[in-house]
Motif scaffolding. Structure first.
Motif, PDB file in Angstrom:
ATOM      1  N   GLU A  59       0.801  -1.228   0.000  1.00 32.23           N
ATOM      2  CA  GLU A  59       0.000   0.000   0.000  1.00 32.23           C
ATOM      3  C   GLU A  59       0.836   1.281   0.000  1.00 32.23           C
ATOM      4  OE1 GLU A  59      -2.928  -0.396   3.087  1.00 32.23           O
ATOM      5  OE2 GLU A  59      -4.082  -1.846   1.911  1.00 32.23           O
ATOM      6  N   PRO A  60       1.814   1.447   0.910  1.00 38.13           N
ATOM      7  CA  PRO A  60       2.586   2.699   0.866  1.00 38.13           C
ATOM      8  C   PRO A  60       3.420   2.830  -0.412  1.00 38.13           C
ATOM      9  CG  PRO A  60       3.472   1.218   2.549  1.00 38.13           C
ATOM     10  CD  PRO A  60       2.199   0.603   2.039  1.00 38.13           C
ATOM     11  N   TRP A  61       3.869   1.723  -0.940  1.00 39.90           N
ATOM     12  CA  TRP A  61       4.628   1.716  -2.178  1.00 39.90           C
ATOM     13  C   TRP A  61       3.754   2.173  -3.344  1.00 39.90           C
ATOM     14  CZ3 TRP A  61       4.473  -2.504  -6.028  1.00 39.90           C
ATOM     15  CH2 TRP A  61       5.450  -2.379  -7.017  1.00 39.90           C
ATOM     16  N   LEU A  62       2.564   1.588  -3.450  1.00 40.42           N
ATOM     17  CA  LEU A  62       1.647   1.982  -4.517  1.00 40.42           C
ATOM     18  C   LEU A  62       1.224   3.437  -4.374  1.00 40.42           C
ATOM     19  CD1 LEU A  62      -0.494  -1.271  -4.593  1.00 40.42           C
ATOM     20  CD2 LEU A  62       1.015  -0.463  -6.430  1.00 40.42           C
ATOM     21  N   ASP A  63       0.996   3.876  -3.144  1.00 38.59           N
ATOM     22  CA  ASP A  63       0.608   5.273  -2.922  1.00 38.59           C
ATOM     23  C   ASP A  63       1.722   6.227  -3.348  1.00 38.59           C
ATOM     24  OD1 ASP A  63      -1.844   4.429  -1.991  1.00 38.59           O
ATOM     25  OD2 ASP A  63      -1.316   4.669   0.133  1.00 38.59           O
ATOM     26  N   ALA A  64       2.972   5.865  -3.104  1.00 39.83           N
ATOM     27  CA  ALA A  64       4.091   6.714  -3.511  1.00 39.83           C
ATOM     28  C   ALA A  64       4.204   6.768  -5.036  1.00 39.83           C
ATOM     29  CB  ALA A  64       5.395   6.207  -2.889  1.00 39.83           C
ATOM     30  N   ILE A  65       4.024   5.637  -5.690  1.00 38.56           N
ATOM     31  CA  ILE A  65       4.042   5.618  -7.155  1.00 38.56           C
ATOM     32  C   ILE A  65       2.858   6.417  -7.696  1.00 38.56           C
ATOM     33  CG2 ILE A  65       3.781   4.144  -9.198  1.00 38.56           C
ATOM     34  CD1 ILE A  65       5.379   1.998  -7.631  1.00 38.56           C
ATOM     35  N   GLY A  66       1.685   6.232  -7.097  1.00 36.49           N
ATOM     36  CA  GLY A  66       0.503   6.980  -7.523  1.00 36.49           C
ATOM     37  C   GLY A  66       0.696   8.481  -7.372  1.00 36.49           C
ATOM     38  N   ALA A  67       1.346   8.909  -6.295  1.00 39.03           N
ATOM     39  CA  ALA A  67       1.604  10.342  -6.086  1.00 39.03           C
ATOM     40  C   ALA A  67       2.545  10.867  -7.165  1.00 39.03           C
ATOM     41  CB  ALA A  67       2.187  10.578  -4.691  1.00 39.03           C
ATOM     42  N   TRP A  68       3.569  10.086  -7.517  1.00 38.73           N
ATOM     43  CA  TRP A  68       4.477  10.503  -8.588  1.00 38.73           C
ATOM     44  C   TRP A  68       3.706  10.625  -9.895  1.00 38.73           C
ATOM     45  CZ3 TRP A  68       6.127   8.694 -13.314  1.00 38.73           C
ATOM     46  CH2 TRP A  68       7.248   9.323 -13.861  1.00 38.73           C
ATOM     47  N   VAL A  87      -6.468  -4.849  -8.155  1.00 34.09           N
ATOM     48  CA  VAL A  87      -6.679  -3.906  -7.057  1.00 34.09           C
ATOM     49  C   VAL A  87      -5.501  -2.935  -6.931  1.00 34.09           C
ATOM     50  CG1 VAL A  87      -5.790  -5.420  -5.222  1.00 34.09           C
ATOM     51  CG2 VAL A  87      -7.494  -3.693  -4.677  1.00 34.09           C
ATOM     52  N   TYR A  88      -4.287  -3.383  -7.238  1.00 36.28           N
ATOM     53  CA  TYR A  88      -3.124  -2.493  -7.209  1.00 36.28           C
ATOM     54  C   TYR A  88      -3.229  -1.456  -8.324  1.00 36.28           C
ATOM     55  CZ  TYR A  88      -1.025  -6.462  -4.636  1.00 36.28           C
ATOM     56  OH  TYR A  88      -0.756  -7.489  -3.770  1.00 36.28           O
ATOM     57  N   ARG A  89      -3.626  -1.930  -9.504  1.00 34.02           N
ATOM     58  CA  ARG A  89      -3.769  -1.005 -10.634  1.00 34.02           C
ATOM     59  C   ARG A  89      -4.913  -0.027 -10.388  1.00 34.02           C
ATOM     60  NH1 ARG A  89      -2.757  -6.085 -13.015  1.00 34.02           N
ATOM     61  NH2 ARG A  89      -4.897  -6.283 -13.777  1.00 34.02           N
ATOM     62  N   ASP A  90      -5.984  -0.501  -9.751  1.00 36.24           N
ATOM     63  CA  ASP A  90      -7.086   0.397  -9.392  1.00 36.24           C
ATOM     64  C   ASP A  90      -6.603   1.481  -8.429  1.00 36.24           C
ATOM     65  OD1 ASP A  90      -8.842  -1.050 -10.986  1.00 36.24           O
ATOM     66  OD2 ASP A  90      -9.749  -2.138  -9.299  1.00 36.24           O
ATOM     67  N   ARG A  91      -5.748   1.102  -7.498  1.00 34.17           N
ATOM     68  CA  ARG A  91      -5.208   2.076  -6.538  1.00 34.17           C
ATOM     69  C   ARG A  91      -4.361   3.125  -7.259  1.00 34.17           C
ATOM     70  NH1 ARG A  91      -4.732   1.021  -0.796  1.00 34.17           N
ATOM     71  NH2 ARG A  91      -3.543   2.719   0.168  1.00 34.17           N
ATOM     72  N   LEU A  92      -3.557   2.685  -8.219  1.00 31.50           N
ATOM     73  CA  LEU A  92      -2.758   3.628  -9.004  1.00 31.50           C
ATOM     74  C   LEU A  92      -3.661   4.541  -9.835  1.00 31.50           C
ATOM     75  CD1 LEU A  92       0.115   1.248 -10.172  1.00 31.50           C
ATOM     76  CD2 LEU A  92       0.284   3.108  -8.495  1.00 31.50           C
ATOM     77  N   ARG A  93      -4.708   3.963 -10.447  1.00 31.46           N
ATOM     78  CA  ARG A  93      -5.642   4.770 -11.248  1.00 31.46           C
ATOM     79  C   ARG A  93      -6.413   5.755 -10.388  1.00 31.46           C
ATOM     80  NH1 ARG A  93      -6.173   0.194 -14.544  1.00 31.46           N
ATOM     81  NH2 ARG A  93      -7.646  -0.688 -13.085  1.00 31.46           N
ATOM     82  N   ALA A  94      -6.664   5.411  -9.133  1.00 29.42           N
ATOM     83  CA  ALA A  94      -7.363   6.345  -8.236  1.00 29.42           C
ATOM     84  C   ALA A  94      -6.516   7.600  -8.018  1.00 29.42           C
ATOM     85  CB  ALA A  94      -7.676   5.671  -6.901  1.00 29.42           C
ATOM     86  N   ALA A  95      -5.218   7.433  -7.993  1.00 28.93           N
ATOM     87  CA  ALA A  95      -4.306   8.575  -7.808  1.00 28.93           C
ATOM     88  C   ALA A  95      -4.090   9.332  -9.112  1.00 28.93           C
ATOM     89  CB  ALA A  95      -2.966   8.094  -7.257  1.00 28.93           C
TER      90      ALA A  95
END
Length: 178
Positions: A59-68, A87-95
């Motif tokens: 989760e924190p890793w995906l959030d950091a990539i999503g923020a970038w 679900v990981y890709r959805d998290r990235l798309r949410a960001a």
């Protein structure tokens, strides 16, 4: 691609995300970010010890990539991330909703052989089976392309850039495979 997208180069360990990502970024004239650099130290220690990450670890890793990726919206960029589960890709798309995925694919034998030749990487070949077990390929409603990793880095990059440009040319399935 006609508009600057953020492209997430995804796939199991050993598919060449760290090799192909910068080459695609160069071809598209956008910056590249190494996904492994976004891992907190605890994740690297866990993988180095031969233990796969769980969803909470990611989760924190995906959030950091999503923020970038969010920060690159409208400017374009390429970042590597295994992004193995929907679900990981959805998290990235949410960001960053306009993310496009470049899924590097290949046989287990080819990828294991490449991993065995790597020096100094924290991800051991022993975790490859867990990566394949976790992998959920892009679904038809996910914007992206799948590109086989057989061949030289230059050949793979050429196929990837062509597929990404084709994806951007207009109405077509959300996912293209080359």
């Amino acid at each position: 691609m006609s508009t600057p997208h953020v492209i997430v180069v995804m796939g199991v360990a050993g598919t060449g995300k760290t090799t192909i990502g910068p080459l695609v970024a160069d071809a598209l004239d956008v910056p590249y970010a190494e996904g492994d650099d976004f891992h907190p130290p605890a994740n690297i220690a866990k993988m180095s010890a031969g233990h796969p990450l769980d969803d909470a670890d990611r989760e924190p890793w995906l959030d950091a990539i999503g923020a970038w990726a969010h920060g690159r919206a409208g400017k374009g960029g390429v970042v590597s991330s295994s992004a193995l589960k929907r679900v990981y890709r959805d998290r990235l798309r949410a960001a960053a909703p306009d993310i496009v995925f470049l899924h590097l694919t290949g046989s287990r034998e080819l990828i294991a052989g490449r991993m065995a030749e790597r020096k100094g990487h924290f991800m051991p070949t022993a975790l490859l089976d867990s990566q394949f077990a976790t992998l959920q390929p892009l679904a038809d409603d996910e914007r992206g392309v799948a590109v086989d990793v057989a061949g030289t880095p230059e050949e793979i990059t050429e196929r990837a850039v062509a597929a990404l440009r084709q994806l951007d040319e207009g109405p077509s399935p959300a996912t293209t495979e080359l």
